[in-house]
Enzyme design. Structure first.
Site, PDB file in Angstrom:
ATOM      1  N   ASP A   7      21.017  21.368 -33.306  1.00 42.19           N
ATOM      2  CA  ASP A   7      21.948  21.102 -34.183  1.00 42.19           C
ATOM      3  C   ASP A   7      22.583  22.332 -35.038  1.00 42.19           C
ATOM      4  OD1 ASP A   7      23.369  19.422 -36.303  1.00 42.19           O
ATOM      5  OD2 ASP A   7      21.879  20.522 -37.702  1.00 42.19           O
ATOM      6  N   ASP A   9      25.167  22.438 -37.978  1.00 44.31           N
ATOM      7  CA  ASP A   9      25.287  22.311 -39.443  1.00 44.31           C
ATOM      8  C   ASP A   9      23.950  22.134 -40.198  1.00 44.31           C
ATOM      9  OD1 ASP A   9      27.962  22.675 -39.822  1.00 44.31           O
ATOM     10  OD2 ASP A   9      28.251  20.918 -38.782  1.00 44.31           O
ATOM     11  N   ASP A 177      17.811  19.248 -38.371  1.00 47.48           N
ATOM     12  CA  ASP A 177      17.652  19.253 -39.890  1.00 47.48           C
ATOM     13  C   ASP A 177      17.824  17.684 -40.352  1.00 47.48           C
ATOM     14  OD1 ASP A 177      20.570  19.178 -39.841  1.00 47.48           O
ATOM     15  OD2 ASP A 177      20.392  19.551 -41.979  1.00 47.48           O
ATOM     16  N   ASP A 181      19.728  14.052 -36.106  1.00 50.87           N
ATOM     17  CA  ASP A 181      19.118  14.735 -35.311  1.00 50.87           C
ATOM     18  C   ASP A 181      17.719  14.262 -34.788  1.00 50.87           C
ATOM     19  OD1 ASP A 181      20.948  16.962 -35.334  1.00 50.87           O
ATOM     20  OD2 ASP A 181      19.954  17.510 -37.013  1.00 50.87           O
TER      21      ASP A 181
END
Lengths: 226, 226
Positions: A7, A9, A177, A181
């Site tokens: 991921d 961001d 996070d 995800d």
């Protein structure tokens, strides 16, 4: 492990979306060592191209939370999600909030091929309630709310992309996070969550980093690619 | 000096377009110190948004070599160049090379609002000869060839953007490496070229860095923002 999918961001960036320099460094070491690195995000394809180019991957990306994926900068983008479905749901949502005097505007409208993203100005659970009869999932990435066709996720994109790369999800380490995800953390051969991850992502992970954000990413990369 | 405008490819990146970590660090120090930093490139707006977000500027960008500019991530993009002009010239060029059995395809076609960019598979001078009667300039950024409406440049965009920011080009330091940076290096209050810059850019610069690429950028920033 043979490959990495991560991921962006909140995983390789801080809360302000500034990318972590140690994370860039770790990704370049993997890429230069012949380990394929896939960036997976809710962002648009052209936004991710800017990031992939600057970070230094080969441009293999999963965009729009799985709605779009592409192998390499010059690959043909594959559009997995049906945007008519997500736009139809968004129209219902927009009408609902317009009734309450709240205007909802989609982000990067002309640049999205599968999902619909908009500002987190309304509660995700309220949006889920309004759209309970629609075939969409409401994702809260912590940066925006996304409407995504049911059956599309970073995990479904990882399955299709891994095959296109001559591998399987079991060959991948997935690091993330947030809620969106969790599916790829579960689908990958090994899953890791950074220290700032939401409880669902940590629960799905085989390895949970102590450090948050980019430092946690570097920690997880070090664990799986010593 | 009050503000910085910098090219991206070849100035804060290496030849492979990987961004320099010391350059990101230098830009963040300026931004966090209240110095506006404008990224100026031949890239598209959405590609540059990915870079601006990860680097950590406020999203003020000059795109398409001046054909498009925007103040902040949420500003309204200003389209200065007329894409009908550049597309008309490109059609002529495509027909010319099709006659020679060479196919030209524009980059990021649906994402450009002003200029036309294509691969450097044909000599820039030959393209200039073919298009000598058309109101376009042929830019060779070293990464792609661009057709740009005459009268549009990074400098014309800097003039308009500086005014929108309540400043003048004289308040800016401009840093670049290639032909398409020369105009803004001249228009800015102070201009700098990185060590790998083309002779025209170095000739236009008040300060020429010893080091190439990102290290040269950091050198120039250190010179003007001690």
């Amino acid at each position: 492990m043979k490959a990495l999918v991560t991921d962006i961001d909140g995983t390789i960036t801080n809360h302000a979306r500034r990318i972590s320099l140690p994370a860039i460094d770790a990704i370049r070491r993997l890429v230069d060592g012949g380990v394929p690195v896939v960036l997976a995000s809710g962002n648009t394809l052209c936004f991710m191209d800017g990031i992939a180019k600057m970070v230094g991957t080969d441009g293999t990306v999963i965009c729009e939370n799985g709605g779009v994926w592409r192998r390499g900068f010059f690959g043909e983008p594959v559009i997995a999600g049906d945007r008519r479905v997500t736009l139809a749901a968004f129209e219902v949502l927009r009408d609902h909030y317009a009734g309450n005097g709240l205007a909802l505007d989609p982000f990067s409208h002309g640049l999205r091929y599968a999902d619909v993203a908009f500002a987190r100005t309304v509660p995700a659970d309220e949006v889920r309630a309004v759209l309970r009869d629609h075939p969409v999932r409401v994702l809260d990435t912590g940066f925006a709310l996304h409407l995504q066709e049911i059956g599309i996720s970073k995990a479904t994109a990882l399955v299709a992309l891994a095959e296109a790369m001559g591998m399987t999800p079991a060959d991948f380490v997935a690091i993330g996070d947030s809620e969106n995800d969790t599916s790829m953390i579960e689908a990958a051969g090994a899953g890791a969550a950074v220290g700032n991850a939401v409880p669902e992502a940590k629960a799905a992970a085989d390895f949970v980093a102590t450090a948050p954000f980019g430092d946690g990413f570097v920690e997880a990369v070090g664990h799986y690619f010593p």
